[in-house]
Design an enzyme around this catalytic site. Structure first.
Site, PDB file in Angstrom:
ATOM      1  N   ASN A 274      -4.317   4.815   7.433  1.00  0.00           N
ATOM      2  CA  ASN A 274      -4.004   3.494   7.972  1.00  0.00           C
ATOM      3  C   ASN A 274      -4.679   3.381   9.330  1.00  0.00           C
ATOM      4  O   ASN A 274      -4.844   4.370  10.029  1.00  0.00           O
ATOM      5  CB  ASN A 274      -2.484   3.347   8.133  1.00  0.00           C
ATOM      6  CG  ASN A 274      -2.091   1.902   8.334  1.00  0.00           C
ATOM      7  OD1 ASN A 274      -2.273   1.083   7.455  1.00  0.00           O
ATOM      8  ND2 ASN A 274      -1.584   1.587   9.516  1.00  0.00           N
TER       9      ASN A 274
ATOM     10  N   ASN B 189      -4.917  -9.490  -3.222  1.00  0.00           N
ATOM     11  CA  ASN B 189      -5.087 -10.733  -3.974  1.00  0.00           C
ATOM     12  C   ASN B 189      -6.405 -11.392  -3.576  1.00  0.00           C
ATOM     13  O   ASN B 189      -6.435 -12.486  -3.023  1.00  0.00           O
ATOM     14  CB  ASN B 189      -3.932 -11.708  -3.688  1.00  0.00           C
ATOM     15  CG  ASN B 189      -2.790 -11.562  -4.689  1.00  0.00           C
ATOM     16  OD1 ASN B 189      -3.000 -11.167  -5.842  1.00  0.00           O
ATOM     17  ND2 ASN B 189      -1.596 -11.884  -4.260  1.00  0.00           N
TER      18      ASN B 189
ATOM     19  N   HIS C 246      -2.514 -15.577 -13.368  1.00  0.00           N
ATOM     20  CA  HIS C 246      -1.110 -15.127 -13.405  1.00  0.00           C
ATOM     21  C   HIS C 246      -0.318 -15.843 -12.317  1.00  0.00           C
ATOM     22  O   HIS C 246       0.777 -16.364 -12.548  1.00  0.00           O
ATOM     23  CB  HIS C 246      -1.038 -13.606 -13.206  1.00  0.00           C
ATOM     24  CG  HIS C 246       0.338 -13.091 -12.857  1.00  0.00           C
ATOM     25  ND1 HIS C 246       0.877 -13.222 -11.587  1.00  0.00           N
ATOM     26  CD2 HIS C 246       1.293 -12.482 -13.593  1.00  0.00           C
ATOM     27  CE1 HIS C 246       2.096 -12.718 -11.570  1.00  0.00           C
ATOM     28  NE2 HIS C 246       2.373 -12.255 -12.780  1.00  0.00           N
ATOM     29  N   ASN C 247      -0.873 -15.882 -11.121  1.00  0.00           N
ATOM     30  CA  ASN C 247      -0.158 -16.527 -10.019  1.00  0.00           C
ATOM     31  C   ASN C 247      -0.042 -18.034 -10.235  1.00  0.00           C
ATOM     32  O   ASN C 247       0.981 -18.629  -9.901  1.00  0.00           O
ATOM     33  CB  ASN C 247      -0.840 -16.221  -8.683  1.00  0.00           C
ATOM     34  CG  ASN C 247      -0.495 -14.832  -8.181  1.00  0.00           C
ATOM     35  OD1 ASN C 247      -0.144 -13.959  -8.966  1.00  0.00           O
ATOM     36  ND2 ASN C 247      -0.592 -14.612  -6.886  1.00  0.00           N
TER      37      ASN C 247
ATOM     38  N   ARG D  82     -17.486 -47.259 -17.889  1.00  0.00           N
ATOM     39  CA  ARG D  82     -18.597 -46.532 -17.266  1.00  0.00           C
ATOM     40  C   ARG D  82     -19.934 -47.124 -17.709  1.00  0.00           C
ATOM     41  O   ARG D  82     -20.872 -47.249 -16.929  1.00  0.00           O
ATOM     42  CB  ARG D  82     -18.551 -45.034 -17.637  1.00  0.00           C
ATOM     43  CG  ARG D  82     -17.362 -44.292 -17.038  1.00  0.00           C
ATOM     44  CD  ARG D  82     -17.303 -42.824 -17.483  1.00  0.00           C
ATOM     45  NE  ARG D  82     -18.405 -42.068 -16.924  1.00  0.00           N
ATOM     46  CZ  ARG D  82     -19.386 -41.521 -17.627  1.00  0.00           C
ATOM     47  NH1 ARG D  82     -19.405 -41.656 -18.948  1.00  0.00           N
ATOM     48  NH2 ARG D  82     -20.355 -40.862 -17.038  1.00  0.00           N
TER      49      ARG D  82
ATOM     50  N   ARG E 186       4.412 -28.355  -4.274  1.00  0.00           N
ATOM     51  CA  ARG E 186       4.662 -27.551  -3.065  1.00  0.00           C
ATOM     52  C   ARG E 186       4.078 -28.256  -1.855  1.00  0.00           C
ATOM     53  O   ARG E 186       4.700 -28.329  -0.795  1.00  0.00           O
ATOM     54  CB  ARG E 186       4.010 -26.168  -3.200  1.00  0.00           C
ATOM     55  CG  ARG E 186       4.751 -25.234  -4.122  1.00  0.00           C
ATOM     56  CD  ARG E 186       4.307 -23.794  -3.851  1.00  0.00           C
ATOM     57  NE  ARG E 186       4.743 -22.902  -4.920  1.00  0.00           N
ATOM     58  CZ  ARG E 186       4.645 -21.576  -4.874  1.00  0.00           C
ATOM     59  NH1 ARG E 186       4.114 -20.986  -3.813  1.00  0.00           N
ATOM     60  NH2 ARG E 186       5.056 -20.835  -5.879  1.00  0.00           N
TER      61      ARG E 186
ATOM     62  N   SER F  84       0.571  -6.949  -9.736  1.00  0.00           N
ATOM     63  CA  SER F  84       1.707  -7.864  -9.625  1.00  0.00           C
ATOM     64  C   SER F  84       3.022  -7.114  -9.724  1.00  0.00           C
ATOM     65  O   SER F  84       3.122  -6.097 -10.397  1.00  0.00           O
ATOM     66  CB  SER F  84       1.664  -8.930 -10.719  1.00  0.00           C
ATOM     67  OG  SER F  84       2.798  -9.776 -10.587  1.00  0.00           O
ATOM     68  N   GLY F  85       4.011  -7.687  -9.060  1.00  0.00           N
ATOM     69  CA  GLY F  85       5.353  -7.124  -9.154  1.00  0.00           C
ATOM     70  C   GLY F  85       6.027  -6.967  -7.802  1.00  0.00           C
ATOM     71  O   GLY F  85       7.136  -6.465  -7.712  1.00  0.00           O
TER      72      GLY F  85
ATOM     73  N   VAL G 271      -5.386  -4.137   1.860  1.00  0.00           N
ATOM     74  CA  VAL G 271      -5.335  -4.902   3.108  1.00  0.00           C
ATOM     75  C   VAL G 271      -5.374  -6.388   2.746  1.00  0.00           C
ATOM     76  O   VAL G 271      -5.540  -6.750   1.586  1.00  0.00           O
ATOM     77  CB  VAL G 271      -6.506  -4.531   4.053  1.00  0.00           C
ATOM     78  CG1 VAL G 271      -6.434  -3.058   4.436  1.00  0.00           C
ATOM     79  CG2 VAL G 271      -7.862  -4.849   3.432  1.00  0.00           C
TER      80      VAL G 271
ATOM     81  N   GLY H 236       0.824  -1.209   0.000  1.00  0.00           N
ATOM     82  CA  GLY H 236       0.000   0.000   0.000  1.00  0.00           C
ATOM     83  C   GLY H 236       0.856   1.256   0.000  1.00  0.00           C
ATOM     84  O   GLY H 236       0.614   2.201  -0.756  1.00  0.00           O
TER      85      GLY H 236
ATOM     86  N   LYS I 187      -5.521 -12.147 -12.403  1.00  0.00           N
ATOM     87  CA  LYS I 187      -4.382 -12.097 -11.463  1.00  0.00           C
ATOM     88  C   LYS I 187      -4.166 -13.473 -10.834  1.00  0.00           C
ATOM     89  O   LYS I 187      -3.029 -13.927 -10.647  1.00  0.00           O
ATOM     90  CB  LYS I 187      -4.596 -11.036 -10.375  1.00  0.00           C
ATOM     91  CG  LYS I 187      -3.500 -11.021  -9.294  1.00  0.00           C
ATOM     92  CD  LYS I 187      -2.163 -10.653  -9.868  1.00  0.00           C
ATOM     93  CE  LYS I 187      -0.909 -10.928  -9.069  1.00  0.00           C
ATOM     94  NZ  LYS I 187      -0.832 -11.129  -7.695  1.00  0.00           N
TER      95      LYS I 187
ATOM     96  N   GLU J  14       2.687 -18.432 -12.476  1.00  0.00           N
ATOM     97  CA  GLU J  14       3.903 -18.161 -11.686  1.00  0.00           C
ATOM     98  C   GLU J  14       4.342 -19.432 -10.931  1.00  0.00           C
ATOM     99  O   GLU J  14       5.527 -19.782 -10.906  1.00  0.00           O
ATOM    100  CB  GLU J  14       3.588 -17.009 -10.718  1.00  0.00           C
ATOM    101  CG  GLU J  14       4.627 -16.693  -9.662  1.00  0.00           C
ATOM    102  CD  GLU J  14       4.109 -15.602  -8.695  1.00  0.00           C
ATOM    103  OE1 GLU J  14       3.666 -14.537  -9.171  1.00  0.00           O
ATOM    104  OE2 GLU J  14       4.131 -15.825  -7.475  1.00  0.00           O
TER     105      GLU J  14
ATOM    106  N   THR K  11      -3.651   2.042  12.045  1.00  0.00           N
ATOM    107  CA  THR K  11      -2.706   2.511  13.058  1.00  0.00           C
ATOM    108  C   THR K  11      -2.105   3.813  12.529  1.00  0.00           C
ATOM    109  O   THR K  11      -1.350   3.800  11.552  1.00  0.00           O
ATOM    110  CB  THR K  11      -1.564   1.479  13.244  1.00  0.00           C
ATOM    111  OG1 THR K  11      -2.130   0.183  13.150  1.00  0.00           O
ATOM    112  CG2 THR K  11      -0.856   1.662  14.548  1.00  0.00           C
TER     113      THR K  11
HETATM  114  C1  6PG Z   1       2.836 -10.986  -7.619  1.00  0.00           C
HETATM  115  C2  6PG Z   1       2.868 -12.230  -6.747  1.00  0.00           C
HETATM  116  C3  6PG Z   1       2.249 -12.020  -5.413  1.00  0.00           C
HETATM  117  C4  6PG Z   1       2.174 -13.288  -4.550  1.00  0.00           C
HETATM  118  C5  6PG Z   1       3.472 -13.907  -4.207  1.00  0.00           C
HETATM  119  C6  6PG Z   1       3.416 -15.007  -3.179  1.00  0.00           C
HETATM  120  O1  6PG Z   1       2.277 -11.119  -8.703  1.00  0.00           O
HETATM  121  O2  6PG Z   1       3.375  -9.949  -7.262  1.00  0.00           O
HETATM  122  O3  6PG Z   1       2.130 -13.226  -7.401  1.00  0.00           O
HETATM  123  O4  6PG Z   1       0.967 -11.529  -5.616  1.00  0.00           O
HETATM  124  O5  6PG Z   1       1.551 -12.957  -3.368  1.00  0.00           O
HETATM  125  O6  6PG Z   1       4.088 -14.384  -5.347  1.00  0.00           O
HETATM  126  O7  6PG Z   1       2.585 -16.065  -3.525  1.00  0.00           O
HETATM  127  P1  6PG Z   1       2.692 -17.451  -2.753  1.00  0.00           P
HETATM  128  O8  6PG Z   1       2.987 -17.139  -1.307  1.00  0.00           O
HETATM  129  O9  6PG Z   1       1.367 -18.126  -2.897  1.00  0.00           O
HETATM  130  O10 6PG Z   1       3.822 -18.205  -3.367  1.00  0.00           O
END
Ligand code: 6PG
Length: 474
Positions: free
Chosen positions: A32, A102, A185-186, A444, A287, A128-129, A74, A14, A182, A189, A34
């Site tokens: 925020n 997310n 995308h993850n 089946r 994982r 993302s990033g 948040v 943020g 998104k 990733e 706090t």
């Molecule tokens: C992004 C990432 C981000 C994500 C982390 C951790 O695009 O900047 O995808 O959003 O939170 O990569 O993800 P995991 O903890 O599930 O591996």
């Protein structure tokens, strides 16, 4: 003072997003829960631009010009609902609440529908990033109404990453479309990282290379068609030495991969949509398996082949590059098919080529490769799979022998490669003339009279298995 945009929830993401807006000349309101954090940010970064700090929700809302643009950063889930409940009553029709976390796209759809009732725009915005991207240019995937994008889009395009001068931000589609892409995308990733990890494992235990040598190999790959952020940082991590022990860093990190949930969501939703994203699924399961210390301890003494180094490590490394690239094409093909399926299911009308455009820069999966996907969809917006694009098809065809060799070597040496082998199985299944699904249909029908279709006639059929095995039409 009238701020053009406000950010509430000043954790690292943020805070950096707020600084990015301010650095681009947008007066930015800060809030925020706090208040000490708001004050600390003002003290440290206040000179970077025009910030309008506030200590209460009322002050924060009052400091925004209309229509208000209020970004919430948040944690996804209950915290997001709590912040929406706090701010929505203070807003007026036409104002926008933008969720940059997310969030699960189903939550975004629910929130968007609820706020629309009171005339508010709710924008589920994928960002993302990481921390660095939020500050210096992320890839931004906003959903929500076209009207909200008209008021918000130019600012997002300004603060986003740029590739060849083109912003890595676009209106993805209505309601949950932004958070959906998104999420995918993850998922991609996760698949990318799993494939990279398998390539490393093969180079280490079949190729016989040290982590430092593998770092060099990845550096070389990064100057070719695999050029990407994740390949680049793989070289960094593999080259790193643990200060405490002097050993390769990768050898002192516990080998149990964690996850926050977006990869898992991708697979859950893919199952619902009926889209085979086997590469992403294998990455999520890998994982999860890595974290099952109990199972791994119980199985440690099971037999396997000895791990002998290959005769020609250099040529093996070249084959691993080909296997990695071909598997990557498959997992992106699967991811894009999932975006198409989600778009179809929810009526989002997502421009598939544009997703490649906005992922070329800023995001975690940014890569040269994305520009190829962009041009594949530019040549054929109706492309049924990336594997059917003539350029990708030629590359996969050229790589397939090496890909098979690498998977065979992995199997022969007892090195698990769920990502590489799932991708290869997907490739072989798609190109098969006949699949054994015919036998599954027969089974089946045998045990449950579930019927089957024939290759040579229309309609549904059932064989009277328990009687004279004649066929009846159903
Ligand atoms: C992004 C990432 C981000 C994500 C982390 C951790 O695009 O900047 O995808 O959003 O939170 O990569 O993800 P995991 O903890 O599930 O591996």
């Amino acid at each position: 003072a009238a701020a053009q945009i406000g950010v509430t929830g000043l954790g690292v993401m943020g805070r950096n997003l707020a600084r990015n807006f301010a650095r681009h000349g947008y007066p930015t309101a800060l809030h925020n829960r706090t208040t000490a954090r708001t004050d600390a940010i003002m003290a440290e970064f206040g000179h970077e631009g025009t910030f309008v700090p506030s200590h209460t929700a009322q002050e924060f809302v009052a400091s925004l010009e209309r229509p208000r643009r209020l970004v919430i950063m948040v944690n996804a889930g209950a915290a997001t609902d709590a912040v929406i409940e706090e701010f929505a009553p203070l807003l007026e029709p036409g104002d926008m609440i933008i969720d940059g976390g997310n969030a699960h796209f189903a939550d975004t759809r629910r929130r968007e529908a609820a706020l629309r009732e009171s005339g508010l725009h709710f924008v589920g915005m994928g960002v993302s990033g990481g921390e660095e991207g939020a500050l210096n240019g992320p890839s931004i995937m906003p959903g929500g109404s076209a009207e909200s994008y008209a008021a918000l889009g130019p600012m997002l395009e300004t603060i986003s990453a740029k590739v060849d001068g083109v912003p890595c931000a676009t209106h993805v589609g209505p309601d949950g479309a932004g958070h959906f892409v998104k999420m995918v995308h993850n998922g991609i990733e996760y698949a990318d990282m799993q494939l990279i990890a398998e390539a490393y494992d093969l180079l280490r235990y079949a190729g016989g290379y040290s982590p430092a040598q593998i770092a060099d190999i990845f550096r070389t790959w990064n100057s070719g068609r695999l050029d990407s952020y994740l390949i680049e940082i793989t070289a960094e991590v593999l080259a790193h030495t643990d200060a405490k022990t002097g050993r390769p860093f990768v050898d002192v990190v516990a080998d149990a991969a964690e996850q926050k949930g977006t990869g898992r969501w991708t697979v859950q939703i893919a199952l619902d949509l009926g889209t085979p994203v086997s590469g992403i699924a294998e990455a999520v399961f890998a994982r999860s398996l890595s974290g099952h210390g109990d199972l791994r301890a119980a199985a440690r003494d099971l037999a396997g082949p000895s791990r002998e180094a290959v005769a020609d490590p250099d040529s093996f490394a070249d084959k691993v590059e080909q296997a990695l690239y071909a598997s990557k094409i498959v997992s992106y093909a699967q991811g894009w098919n999932m975006i198409a399926a989600g778009s179809e299911e929810y009526g989002w009308d997502i421009d598939l080529g544009q997703m490649a455009v906005i992922w070329r820069g800023g995001c975690i999966i940014r890569a040269k490769f994305l520009d190829r996907i962009r041009s594949a969809y530019e040549s054929n917006p109706q492309l049924p799979t990336l594997l059917a694009d003539p350029d990708f098809a030629a590359e996969v065809t050229a790589a397939q022998n090496a890909w098979r060799d690498v998977v065979a070597t992995a199997v022969g040496s007892g090195i698990p490669v769920p990502g590489f082998s799932a991708a290869l199985a997907y490739y072989d299944a798609l190109r098969a003339d006949r699949l054994p699904a015919a036998l599954i249909q027969g089974l089946r029908d045998f045990f449950g009279a579930h019927t089957y279709r024939r290759t040579d006639a229309d309609g549904s059929y059932h064989t009277l298995w328990a009687e004279d095995r004649s066929e009846v039409s159903r």
